[in-house]
Design an enzyme around this catalytic site. Structure first.
Site, PDB file in Angstrom:
ATOM      1  N   TYR A 213       0.856  -1.191   0.000  1.00  0.00           N
ATOM      2  CA  TYR A 213       0.000   0.000   0.000  1.00  0.00           C
ATOM      3  C   TYR A 213       0.895   1.245   0.000  1.00  0.00           C
ATOM      4  CZ  TYR A 213      -3.715  -3.362   0.532  1.00  0.00           C
ATOM      5  OH  TYR A 213      -4.566  -4.413   0.295  1.00  0.00           O
ATOM      6  N   CYS A 386     -11.839 -16.959   3.047  1.00  0.00           N
ATOM      7  CA  CYS A 386     -12.233 -15.652   3.606  1.00  0.00           C
ATOM      8  C   CYS A 386     -11.624 -14.518   2.781  1.00  0.00           C
ATOM      9  CB  CYS A 386     -11.795 -15.554   5.067  1.00  0.00           C
ATOM     10  SG  CYS A 386     -10.072 -15.995   5.350  1.00  0.00           S
ATOM     11  N   CYS A 398     -16.243 -18.167   6.479  1.00  0.00           N
ATOM     12  CA  CYS A 398     -15.141 -19.066   6.812  1.00  0.00           C
ATOM     13  C   CYS A 398     -15.508 -20.501   6.461  1.00  0.00           C
ATOM     14  CB  CYS A 398     -14.836 -18.935   8.300  1.00  0.00           C
ATOM     15  SG  CYS A 398     -13.586 -20.075   8.895  1.00  0.00           S
ATOM     16  N   ALA A 429     -20.401 -30.694   4.511  1.00  0.00           N
ATOM     17  CA  ALA A 429     -21.782 -30.268   4.779  1.00  0.00           C
ATOM     18  C   ALA A 429     -22.455 -31.210   5.771  1.00  0.00           C
ATOM     19  CB  ALA A 429     -22.577 -30.217   3.476  1.00  0.00           C
ATOM     20  N   GLU A 448     -21.791 -42.890   7.044  1.00  0.00           N
ATOM     21  CA  GLU A 448     -20.749 -42.730   6.027  1.00  0.00           C
ATOM     22  C   GLU A 448     -20.500 -44.084   5.360  1.00  0.00           C
ATOM     23  OE1 GLU A 448     -18.882 -40.305   4.509  1.00  0.00           O
ATOM     24  OE2 GLU A 448     -18.107 -42.047   3.422  1.00  0.00           O
TER      25      GLU A 448
HETATM   26  C1  LIG Z   1      -9.917 -11.486   5.096  1.00  0.00           C
HETATM   27  C2  LIG Z   1      -8.627 -10.781   5.400  1.00  0.00           C
HETATM   28  C3  LIG Z   1      -8.556  -9.403   5.291  1.00  0.00           C
HETATM   29  C4  LIG Z   1      -7.358  -8.729   5.598  1.00  0.00           C
HETATM   30  N1  LIG Z   1      -7.329  -7.365   5.600  1.00  0.00           N
HETATM   31  C5  LIG Z   1      -6.219  -6.714   6.065  1.00  0.00           C
HETATM   32  C6  LIG Z   1      -6.219  -5.312   6.311  1.00  0.00           C
HETATM   33  O1  LIG Z   1      -7.234  -4.618   6.172  1.00  0.00           O
HETATM   34  N2  LIG Z   1      -5.059  -4.746   6.733  1.00  0.00           N
HETATM   35  C7  LIG Z   1      -3.921  -5.471   6.957  1.00  0.00           C
HETATM   36  O2  LIG Z   1      -2.901  -4.912   7.346  1.00  0.00           O
HETATM   37  N3  LIG Z   1      -3.910  -6.803   6.770  1.00  0.00           N
HETATM   38  C8  LIG Z   1      -5.027  -7.442   6.356  1.00  0.00           C
HETATM   39  N4  LIG Z   1      -5.032  -8.809   6.271  1.00  0.00           N
HETATM   40  C9  LIG Z   1      -3.812  -9.558   6.629  1.00  0.00           C
HETATM   41  C10 LIG Z   1      -3.846  -9.952   8.113  1.00  0.00           C
HETATM   42  O3  LIG Z   1      -3.753  -8.828   8.938  1.00  0.00           O
HETATM   43  C11 LIG Z   1      -2.699 -10.912   8.455  1.00  0.00           C
HETATM   44  O4  LIG Z   1      -1.495 -10.267   8.225  1.00  0.00           O
HETATM   45  C12 LIG Z   1      -2.749 -12.181   7.631  1.00  0.00           C
HETATM   46  O5  LIG Z   1      -4.036 -12.733   7.683  1.00  0.00           O
HETATM   47  C13 LIG Z   1      -1.722 -13.203   8.115  1.00  0.00           C
HETATM   48  O6  LIG Z   1      -1.980 -13.559   9.435  1.00  0.00           O
HETATM   49  P1  LIG Z   1      -2.639 -14.991   9.807  1.00  0.00           P
HETATM   50  O7  LIG Z   1      -1.762 -16.019   9.201  1.00  0.00           O
HETATM   51  O8  LIG Z   1      -2.699 -15.018  11.291  1.00  0.00           O
HETATM   52  O9  LIG Z   1      -3.991 -14.987   9.157  1.00  0.00           O
HETATM   53  C14 LIG Z   1      -6.218  -9.474   5.966  1.00  0.00           C
HETATM   54  C15 LIG Z   1      -6.315 -10.855   6.072  1.00  0.00           C
HETATM   55  C16 LIG Z   1      -7.501 -11.509   5.817  1.00  0.00           C
HETATM   56  C17 LIG Z   1      -7.570 -12.994   6.013  1.00  0.00           C
HETATM   57  S1  SF4 Z   2     -10.351 -21.696   7.562  1.00  0.00           S
HETATM   58 FE1  SF4 Z   2     -11.620 -19.865   7.649  1.00  0.00          FE
HETATM   59  S2  SF4 Z   2     -10.302 -18.301   8.511  1.00  0.00           S
HETATM   60 FE2  SF4 Z   2      -8.992 -19.966   7.877  1.00  0.00          FE
HETATM   61  S3  SF4 Z   2      -8.353 -19.343   5.828  1.00  0.00           S
HETATM   62 FE3  SF4 Z   2     -10.122 -20.711   5.575  1.00  0.00          FE
HETATM   63  S4  SF4 Z   2     -11.847 -19.310   5.489  1.00  0.00           S
HETATM   64 FE4  SF4 Z   2     -10.136 -18.117   6.291  1.00  0.00          FE
END
Ligand SMILES: Cc1cc2nc3c(=O)[nH]c(=O)nc-3n(C[C@H](O)[C@H](O)[C@H](O)COP(=O)(O)O)c2cc1C
Ligand code: SF4
Length: 683
Positions: A213, A386, A398, A429, A448
């Site tokens: 960004y 997601c 999710c 499901a 199943e």
């Molecule tokens: C649906 C979704 C939307 C996200 N939107 C943002 C955001 O608005 N700003 C941001 O800095 N990161 C955003 N991220 C990245 C997350 O903050 C995070 O860095 C990323 O999910 C990796 O962390 P995790 O492995 O715990 O999911 C988004 C992630 C997901 C899954």
């Molecule tokens: S399990 Fe749910 S939260 Fe995790 S990546 Fe898939 S949709 Fe996103």
């Protein structure tokens, strides 16, 4: 150490009824969770409580976070026209109830000229809505901050701006090169938005200075080609970030968290040495904490690691920054394994751990982990459904947590009259329908045909890159057992079975079966459904030549698994690319993997015949017929729903029938699980 959940549960511990065991035991009461009609059961110690470092308070600027777990900023698409909604409020309240120490509300747009699906903080009219989020979260002892963002050139609509007129990729528009007065204007936008954040009651602000960004784009030596004070040396490229940081601190007085890439993971891009230097500059400028992430829209598999990427892949980046600054550092990247999260903090690699997708999947993660109830933590499988939905401007949902994105209306109410529910099929499901119906108090059995629960989960989990799916399968199987669902495996269902059970409701969750198009030779002796190869039912000799017909998810997974066994694989797809239907980040990663492994990808190729030892094909856009040598052929061409046929075959008369998921219309896990939940809620 956590038990490896990718292994099936020992059968002896399951409540399993094999074929011919009749009705089995009555559905007894289970340890209901929060969605079990609003009660949290007493803590059961099913694992070692993680209480060492993770659940100690920490100060960020002048603010104390109750523990080291921070909800990562994540777009939800629950807002409307930039205004947060009741759905947004409910979504964050639900995460606050789960015991996280702090929540960083998703990125909000700071400039009025920017267009996007995100909520906005570009004017005072957005303050009251965000104040409602703060008021919903704070009573739970959670510190709440908000992320401020300017997307720069990473937009799907509206003006695209950047330090230099360098398009994101070959199909993106050339961004407008910002003038110095325009840069000053954007700095002022950030400062004004931070004041609005303070007005709304936020206790800290975070700047989205990562992921490509605008601030991150300025930092990039590859994309910032300016020759003025904002380009060239690292100090110049960091100038915009530092001006924003100082302006925000001066205007709002709030502690500032800066989200910084530890690396862009782009050739010639912003790297770790530069990140360490910029982190120091930000600390000097007054930042209260540095949150370390990585990747840009060009390298999203780094930012949003799919399930094939090992957990904690960004930990070394946080460690390097932590060693360079004295303010708290936050780490991110699939840290939702409790032992790993604990170790990141205990080892001193970071002071705080961000939980992103892990908290979408399991809002109660902190409370459950703190109580040592590790078996109850619903695992995020990093499928990125997601992300895919939000990326397309749809509300976050999710694949494993059907409550996600509909917290406001989600109610698992006790059934007025408990009914006898028979679920036929145990794919995503079926298992979710059974779980929800049982939680609501119905007497539920699940049937199943195969030896283990899982259906399509079992098939998908056979591929090396999708093993995580089995963790979810095992989690669901365990929940069903704990809830007292009668589990029947190796148990095909016939009209007699149904008559014997006398159900009030039958849930036909039999999924989909492969399409078999009328290609000459398709019924030949060496032609198999690809799923059978994935499940190991068809032994393929290592020196064989395998042709997989159909580049869908199943086709790609079959190619991946077979190639890993040393088999020569050609994947034939009639469209221009393989991986149709797979979420974009996962797909990119998988296709790279297939190419690296040496799978031959033959696209725009239509199979016209199969003969012993060869597959005949023709280019999709015309041209001469050609042939591929093939000892074995695997078909992964598409799916046909089974619901209507199974329902008719079971002769259900006036028994109430529900047909969720692939059995009604073949789709993906996220739709299947949510449809299963809806079926369970509707009974
Ligand atoms: C649906 C979704 C939307 C996200 N939107 C943002 C955001 O608005 N700003 C941001 O800095 N990161 C955003 N991220 C990245 C997350 O903050 C995070 O860095 C990323 O999910 C990796 O962390 P995790 O492995 O715990 O999911 C988004 C992630 C997901 C899954
Ligand atoms: S399990 Fe749910 S939260 Fe995790 S990546 Fe898939 S949709 Fe996103």
């Amino acid at each position: 150490m956590l038990r490896d959940r990718s292994r099936p549960l020992p059968l002896g511990r399951r409540r399993v009824f094999r074929r011919g065991t009749g009705k089995g035991g009555a559905a007894g009461g289970g340890g209901h969770r929060r969605d079990g009609c609003g009660r949290l059961p007493r803590a059961r110690a099913t694992g070692a409580a993680v209480t060492g470092a993770l659940f100690t308070p920490v100060r960020v600027g002048g603010v104390t976070f109750a523990n080291r777990l921070v909800m990562a900023p994540m777009g939800t698409c629950l807002d409307q026209g930039g205004f947060v909604t009741d759905d947004t409020v409910a979504y964050y309240r639900r995460r606050a109830e789960g015991g996280v120490g702090a929540i960083t509300v998703e990125g909000c747009l700071v400039s009025s000229g920017t267009v996007g699906p995100e909520p906005r903080l570009s004017g005072p009219e957005y303050v009251p809505g965000l104040r409602r989020v703060v008021e919903a979260v704070k009573p739970h002892g959670v510190t709440v901050g908000v992320q401020l963002m300017h997307p720069g050139r990473q937009v799907t609509e509206g003006p695209s701006v950047a330090p230099s007129p360098v398009p994101l990729n070959s199909v993106s528009p050339t961004p407008h090169e910002l003038t110095v007065p325009e840069i000053d204007g954007i700095v002022a936008d950030y400062a004004r938005a931070a004041r609005y954040a303070a007005d709304a009651g936020f206790e800290y602000v975070e700047v989205h200075g990562a992921h490509g960004y605008l601030p991150s784009n300025f930092l990039s030596p590859r994309h910032n080609q300016r020759t003025d004070d904002y380009g060239g040396t690292l100090g110049n490229r960091a100038r915009f970030s530092l001006e924003v940081a100082r302006a925000i601190i001066g205007a709002s007085g709030l502690p500032l968290v800066w989200r910084l890439n530890g690396t862009d993971t782009e050739p010639g891009g912003f790297d770790l040495d530069s990140a360490v230097a910029v982190a120091r500059m930000l600390e000097d400028a007054g930042a209260a904490a540095i949150s370390v992430s990585s990747g840009t829209w060009l390298t999203l598999q780094q930012t949003l690691a799919p399930m094939s990427v090992p957990r904690g892949h960004m930990r070394p980046l946080a460690r390097a920054v932590k060693q360079a600054v004295s303010v708290p550092v936050m780490a991110v990247g699939r840290l939702d394994d409790p032992a790993l999260a604990e170790d990141v903090v205990a080892s001193g690699d970071a002071d705080l751990v961000l939980l992103g997708r892990g908290l979408i999947a399991e809002p109660d993660w902190p409370n459950l982990v703190r109580a040592g109830r590790l078996d109850e933590v619903r695992p995020c499988i990093a499928c990125n459904a997601c992300v895919d939905l939000v990326g397309r401007g749809e509300r976050a949902q999710c694949s494993v947590n059907p409550e996600a994105g509909r917290e406001r209306t989600w109610q698992v109410k006790p059934a007025a009259v408990p009914r006898r529910v028979m679920v036929v099929g145990s794919g995503p499901a079926g298992m979710e329908a059974a779980r929800i119906a049982r939680v609501r108090g119905h007497r539920v059995s699940i049937w199943e045909r195969d030896a283990a629960l899982g259906g399509k989960l079992e098939v998908a989990g056979s591929a090396p890159s999708k093993r995580e799916v089995l963790r979810y399968r095992d989690f669901q199987a365990r929940r069903l057992e704990q809830l007292g669902v009668e589990i029947h495996t190796s148990a095909p269902v016939s009209p007699e079975t149904v008559r014997g059970q006398q159900p009030d409701v039958v849930v036909v969750a039999t999924g989909a079966v492969p399409l078999v198009p009328p290609i000459p030779g398709i019924d030949g002796p060496s032609v198999y459904d690809a799923q059978r190869l994935l499940l190991g039912e068809i032994p393929v000799a290592p020196d064989s030549r395998l042709v997989v017909v159909g580049g869908s998810a199943t086709g790609c997974e079959t190619a991946e698994l077979m190639r890993a066994k040393g088999i020569e694989v050609t994947l034939v797809e009639m469209r221009g690319s393989v991986g149709r239907g797979i979420e974009a980040i996962t797909r990119r990663q998988l296709v790279k993997q297939l190419e690296r492994d040496g799978v031959a990808l033959l696209t725009k190729a239509v199979v016209v015949g199969i003969e012993p030892g060869l597959v005949r094909w023709r280019p999709a856009d015309g041209g001469e017929e050609r042939a591929l040598a093939a000892d074995v052929v695997a078909l992964a061409i598409g799916w046909r729903a089974t619901g209507a046929d199974v329902t008719a075959g079971l002769d259900l008369g006036d028994i109430e029938v529900r047909v969720p998921g692939d059995a009604a219309s073949p789709a993906d896990f996220v739709r299947a699980v949510n449809a299963g939940a809806d079926a369970g809620l509707g009974i």
